[in-house]
Design an enzyme around this catalytic site. Structure first.
Site, PDB file in Angstrom:
ATOM      1  N   LYS A  92     -10.696  -1.618 -10.169  1.00 35.42           N
ATOM      2  CA  LYS A  92     -11.740  -1.772  -9.150  1.00 35.42           C
ATOM      3  C   LYS A  92     -12.062  -0.451  -8.465  1.00 35.42           C
ATOM      4  CE  LYS A  92      -9.516  -4.541  -6.363  1.00 35.42           C
ATOM      5  NZ  LYS A  92      -8.216  -4.462  -7.011  1.00 35.42           N
ATOM      6  N   ARG A 100       2.256   5.638  -6.213  1.00 35.54           N
ATOM      7  CA  ARG A 100       2.218   4.856  -4.988  1.00 35.54           C
ATOM      8  C   ARG A 100       3.522   4.090  -4.839  1.00 35.54           C
ATOM      9  NH1 ARG A 100      -3.445   1.675  -4.687  1.00 35.54           N
ATOM     10  NH2 ARG A 100      -2.058   0.060  -3.933  1.00 35.54           N
ATOM     11  N   ARG A 143       0.748   4.437 -13.271  1.00 35.36           N
ATOM     12  CA  ARG A 143      -0.366   4.988 -12.480  1.00 35.36           C
ATOM     13  C   ARG A 143       0.099   6.139 -11.582  1.00 35.36           C
ATOM     14  NH1 ARG A 143      -4.298   1.230  -8.840  1.00 35.36           N
ATOM     15  NH2 ARG A 143      -2.459   0.838  -7.573  1.00 35.36           N
ATOM     16  N   ARG A 194      -9.861 -10.595   0.074  1.00 34.25           N
ATOM     17  CA  ARG A 194      -8.775 -10.975  -0.834  1.00 34.25           C
ATOM     18  C   ARG A 194      -8.314 -12.402  -0.563  1.00 34.25           C
ATOM     19  NH1 ARG A 194      -6.133  -5.476  -1.711  1.00 34.25           N
ATOM     20  NH2 ARG A 194      -6.243  -5.252  -3.957  1.00 34.25           N
TER      21      ARG A 194
HETATM   22  P1  AMP Z   1      -4.931  -1.940  -2.807  1.00 29.24           P
HETATM   23  O1  AMP Z   1      -5.014  -0.464  -2.670  1.00 29.24           O
HETATM   24  O2  AMP Z   1      -6.267  -2.591  -2.748  1.00 29.24           O
HETATM   25  O3  AMP Z   1      -4.105  -2.360  -3.988  1.00 29.24           O
HETATM   26  O4  AMP Z   1      -4.153  -2.473  -1.501  1.00 29.24           O
HETATM   27  C1  AMP Z   1      -2.849  -2.027  -1.191  1.00 29.24           C
HETATM   28  C2  AMP Z   1      -2.213  -2.972  -0.204  1.00 29.24           C
HETATM   29  O5  AMP Z   1      -2.967  -2.992   1.020  1.00 29.24           O
HETATM   30  C3  AMP Z   1      -2.161  -4.430  -0.650  1.00 29.24           C
HETATM   31  O6  AMP Z   1      -1.053  -4.714  -1.490  1.00 29.24           O
HETATM   32  C4  AMP Z   1      -2.050  -5.139   0.711  1.00 29.24           C
HETATM   33  O7  AMP Z   1      -0.765  -5.028   1.258  1.00 29.24           O
HETATM   34  C5  AMP Z   1      -2.985  -4.302   1.574  1.00 29.24           C
HETATM   35  N1  AMP Z   1      -4.364  -4.822   1.498  1.00 29.24           N
HETATM   36  C6  AMP Z   1      -5.454  -4.202   0.954  1.00 29.24           C
HETATM   37  N2  AMP Z   1      -6.543  -4.965   1.064  1.00 29.24           N
HETATM   38  C7  AMP Z   1      -6.158  -6.096   1.700  1.00 29.24           C
HETATM   39  C8  AMP Z   1      -6.832  -7.284   2.093  1.00 29.24           C
HETATM   40  N3  AMP Z   1      -8.138  -7.460   1.872  1.00 29.24           N
HETATM   41  N4  AMP Z   1      -6.101  -8.247   2.720  1.00 29.24           N
HETATM   42  C9  AMP Z   1      -4.805  -8.084   2.984  1.00 29.24           C
HETATM   43  N5  AMP Z   1      -4.103  -6.996   2.613  1.00 29.24           N
HETATM   44  C10 AMP Z   1      -4.755  -5.998   1.979  1.00 29.24           C
END
Ligand code: AMP
Length: 210
Positions: free
Chosen positions: A13, A157, A125, A88
């Site tokens: 994404k 990460r 990654r 989400r």
């Molecule tokens: P991502 O970079 O999108 O994989 O997000 C990393 C982490 O941020 C996720 O595993 C969640 O802990 C938190 N996070 C990101 N977006 C959301 C969301 N829309 N709702 C809740 N937690 C989020």
């Protein structure tokens, strides 16, 4: 144009949303990047999000919705935006509808990738600290520690470690299934095959929004 990119962690994404936002001049809004910014700057929001992110759990809806509402309400997205990683949950999708009022989401692009492939991608990654470009170890020359684009240090990460990846996928899968239903009912969802090259996925996305 107001677009939402839907997909499990590792579906691509972020890569695709950033490419598309540069191509068509839309603001790129990533909830994950916003949380990581707060974490790095040790803000109150960052301290709160840390415990959830560190375990691979979702940050509570009220906190996440507040953060995204503030971002969208800044009013600096006149041509529209691409949301990456938000909503989400269905509660977040309802909140987004409210935030947007009469200017609703136009399209939701669901990038579908099998669980096996997601685990493979996330385990290898690497990201750049400086320009945020994502890489996979398999596509870099052996022992590369620096970003081929800007020369800054590459890092993995913390939440891409195997145990946390498992939890992230476990938590995100039921929610994404509900979101697919939510946006299918509104005839806004297009499924994209995420198991192709970056260029092929880009083409499919471009067709979907054309
Ligand atoms: P991502 O970079 O999108 O994989 O997000 C990393 C982490 O941020 C996720 O595993 C969640 O802990 C938190 N996070 C990101 N977006 C959301 C969301 N829309 N709702 C809740 N937690 C989020």
């Amino acid at each position: 144009m107001r677009l939402v990119f839907l997909g499990l962690a590792g579906a691509g994404k972020g890569t695709q949303a950033q490419l598309l936002s540069e191509q068509i001049g839309l603001a790129y809004i990533s909830s994950g990047d916003m949380f990581r910014f707060h974490l790095a700057n040790n803000t109150t929001l960052g301290q709160l999000a840390k415990s959830y992110m560190g375990k691979g759990d979702l940050v509570p809806d009220d906190v996440t919705i507040g953060m995204i509402a503030d971002r969208i309400n800044q009013g600096d997205t006149p041509n529209g935006f691409i949301l990456d990683g938000f909503p989400r949950t269905v509660a977040q999708a309802h909140a987004l509808d409210k935030i947007l009022g009469s200017e609703q989401v136009d399209k939701v692009l669901y990038i579908k990738v099998s669980e096996e492939e997601l685990v493979r991608r996330l385990a290898g990654r690497l990201g750049c600290h400086h320009c945020n470009t994502p890489y996979h170890v398999d596509s870099l020359p052996a022992d590369t520690h620096e970003c081929p684009k800007c020369g800054s240090e590459l890092h993995q990460r913390q939440d891409d470690q195997p145990d946390i990846v498992k939890q992230r996928l476990h938590v995100q899968w039921p929610e994404i299934t509900k979101l697919i239903g939510y946006y299918t009912k509104q005839s806004k969802l297009t499924e994209i095959n995420g198991e192709q090259t970056v260029e092929q996925v880009q083409r499919e996305l471009a067709e979907a929004i054309s």
